[in-house]
Design a protein around this motif. Structure first.
Motif, PDB file in Angstrom:
ATOM      1  N   LEU A 187      -5.468   3.303   3.352  1.00 33.19           N
ATOM      2  CA  LEU A 187      -6.034   3.564   1.942  1.00 33.19           C
ATOM      3  C   LEU A 187      -6.119   2.096   1.251  1.00 33.19           C
ATOM      4  N   ARG A 188      -5.223   1.384   1.227  1.00 31.77           N
ATOM      5  CA  ARG A 188      -5.024  -0.049   0.805  1.00 31.77           C
ATOM      6  C   ARG A 188      -6.073  -0.971   1.335  1.00 31.77           C
ATOM      7  N   VAL A 189      -6.637  -0.723   2.543  1.00 30.81           N
ATOM      8  CA  VAL A 189      -7.521  -1.523   3.082  1.00 30.81           C
ATOM      9  C   VAL A 189      -8.963  -1.527   2.255  1.00 30.81           C
ATOM     10  N   ILE A 190      -9.061  -0.584   1.588  1.00 31.15           N
ATOM     11  CA  ILE A 190     -10.236  -0.417   0.471  1.00 31.15           C
ATOM     12  C   ILE A 190     -10.149  -1.619  -0.381  1.00 31.15           C
ATOM     13  N   ILE A 191      -9.037  -1.779  -0.907  1.00 33.06           N
ATOM     14  CA  ILE A 191      -9.051  -3.008  -1.876  1.00 33.06           C
ATOM     15  C   ILE A 191      -9.437  -4.242  -1.185  1.00 33.06           C
ATOM     16  N   GLY A 192      -8.805  -4.351   0.082  1.00 30.86           N
ATOM     17  CA  GLY A 192      -9.236  -5.844   0.666  1.00 30.86           C
ATOM     18  C   GLY A 192     -10.968  -5.894   0.972  1.00 30.86           C
TER      19      GLY A 192
ATOM     20  N   GLY B 283       3.310  -5.804  -1.393  1.00 33.08           N
ATOM     21  CA  GLY B 283       1.873  -5.762  -0.669  1.00 33.08           C
ATOM     22  C   GLY B 283       0.849  -5.164  -1.505  1.00 33.08           C
ATOM     23  N   LEU B 284       0.981  -3.898  -2.223  1.00 33.05           N
ATOM     24  CA  LEU B 284       0.291  -3.090  -2.979  1.00 33.05           C
ATOM     25  C   LEU B 284       0.048  -3.951  -4.259  1.00 33.05           C
ATOM     26  N   ILE B 285       1.085  -4.422  -4.961  1.00 30.72           N
ATOM     27  CA  ILE B 285       1.084  -4.992  -6.135  1.00 30.72           C
ATOM     28  C   ILE B 285       0.344  -6.572  -6.147  1.00 30.72           C
ATOM     29  N   GLN B 286       0.382  -6.967  -4.929  1.00 26.35           N
ATOM     30  CA  GLN B 286      -0.283  -8.240  -4.431  1.00 26.35           C
ATOM     31  C   GLN B 286      -1.649  -8.056  -4.343  1.00 26.35           C
ATOM     32  N   SER B 287      -2.074  -6.812  -3.746  1.00 27.89           N
ATOM     33  CA  SER B 287      -3.394  -6.475  -3.666  1.00 27.89           C
ATOM     34  C   SER B 287      -4.178  -6.029  -5.104  1.00 27.89           C
ATOM     35  N   VAL B 288      -3.667  -5.242  -5.715  1.00 33.69           N
ATOM     36  CA  VAL B 288      -4.253  -4.727  -6.871  1.00 33.69           C
ATOM     37  C   VAL B 288      -4.237  -5.829  -8.053  1.00 33.69           C
TER      38      VAL B 288
END
Length: 326
Positions: free
Chosen positions: A275-280, A22-27
């Protein structure tokens, strides 16, 4: 003796892949957008545009902090846009009468009040949160029109506007406040017993109840927190634009939900990193910013938002499939 070790290594590798996908996908999505938009529009990477982008995404970041907690808990709150607008209209209307500090203080109770009502209906009435908050959304939006009489409310104190216009060290103050809010949400979810309960209920409500967790109380608190985030964001937005109308932030709730899903939070609950929501949120903001820079017809913006929501849902489904396969 070696077989369990090999199986363990394979199992750990699969878990690692599942967690990092999921992180790789978002980044990856974020980097592709940044590179593509920079090539198409030279103004995209200018300091002024980046500062404007930070300021514009700040209310969504704040709301996303509350929405993340609610969605990890397995619920939704689609009233946040209307609650934000109602809070801002009440705050703006009261400022000339009682001063901006008391007005902000009073208005910050609006979101939690809506969250409490929705929480009681969801937990004790057994009504799905999506339907419940659809009703509270309509009520909040209607009240916003009642408060403003359909007019724009402005003439806010200059001291209040400083909150929205200040840029310490070149970074917009609303963005600093938004990141601090996200960090506050991270502390709640990862460093407190309450956060563990939120994840547990989202993963399996029945098991959580059997383990002694007060499911109803936790869900109510989650919706109250989300309501507070919406009210807080309403005041930040008000300070930035200096005027407000009842129709403000229409559709914000769906953009935030899409951003939260893009950030890796599962639609089914029990999974996600705030914290990953920031990317979204950044992804959504980048797309809107680019459409403005490219002077794309405003009527296409809802088309883009709808496409993002569908994509986010498909990515969530794909992530779950990969998780099950791993």
């Amino acid at each position: 003796m070696t077989m369990p070790i090999a199986e363990n290594s394979t199992s750990n590798w699969k878990v690692s892949i599942r967690r990092s996908y999921g992180l790789i996908q978002s980044v990856a999505v974020l980097l592709i957008l940044i590179v593509g938009m920079s090539l198409i529009s030279p103004r995209f990477m200018s300091v002024v545009n980046i500062q404007n982008l930070m300021t514009q995404m700040s209310p969504a970041l704040i709301v996303a902090a509350g929405m993340t907690i609610v969605m990890i808990n397995g619920e939704f709150d689609i009233s946040v846009g209307a609650v934000l607008a109602l809070t801002a209209t009440v705050s703006a209307t009261l400022m000339p009468v009682i001063g901006f500090v008391p007005a902000i203080f009073v208005s910050l109770f609006i979101g939690p009040a809506f969250g409490l009502v929705a929480g009681l209906i969801v937990t004790y009435g057994g009504i799905p949160s999506f339907i419940t908050t659809l009703g509270t959304m309509m009520i909040a939006r209607s009240l916003a029109f009642v408060v403003t009489g359909g007019q724009v409310v402005s003439n806010l104190p200059d001291t209040f506007r400083v909150i929205g216009l200040a840029r310490p060290l070149g970074v917009p103050l609303p963005f600093i406040i938004a990141i601090a809010t996200i960090m506050g949400g991270w502390v709640i979810l990862t460093q407190t017993a309450f956060g563990k309960k939120v994840y547990a209920i989202g993963s399996n409500r029945s098991v959580a109840a059997l383990s002694g967790i007060n499911v109803k109380k936790t869900k109510i608190i989650c919706l109250i927190i989300c309501g507070f985030a919406a009210s807080f964001a309403g005041n930040i937005l008000l300070a930035r634009i200096g005027a407000i109308q009842a129709d403000t932030a229409r559709g914000l709730e769906f953009e935030v939900i899409a951003a939260v899903v893009i950030g890796g939070v599962s639609l089914g609950g029990g999974q996600g990193n705030i914290l990953r929501v920031i990317i979204g949120v950044v992804v959504i903001a980048l797309i809107r910013n680019f459409m403005n820079l490219a002077r794309i017809d405003i009527f296409w913006q809802d088309f883009a938002t709808g496409s993002i929501i569908i994509t986010a849902v498909l990515l969530d489904a794909l992530q779950k499939r990969i998780g099950r396969a791993a």
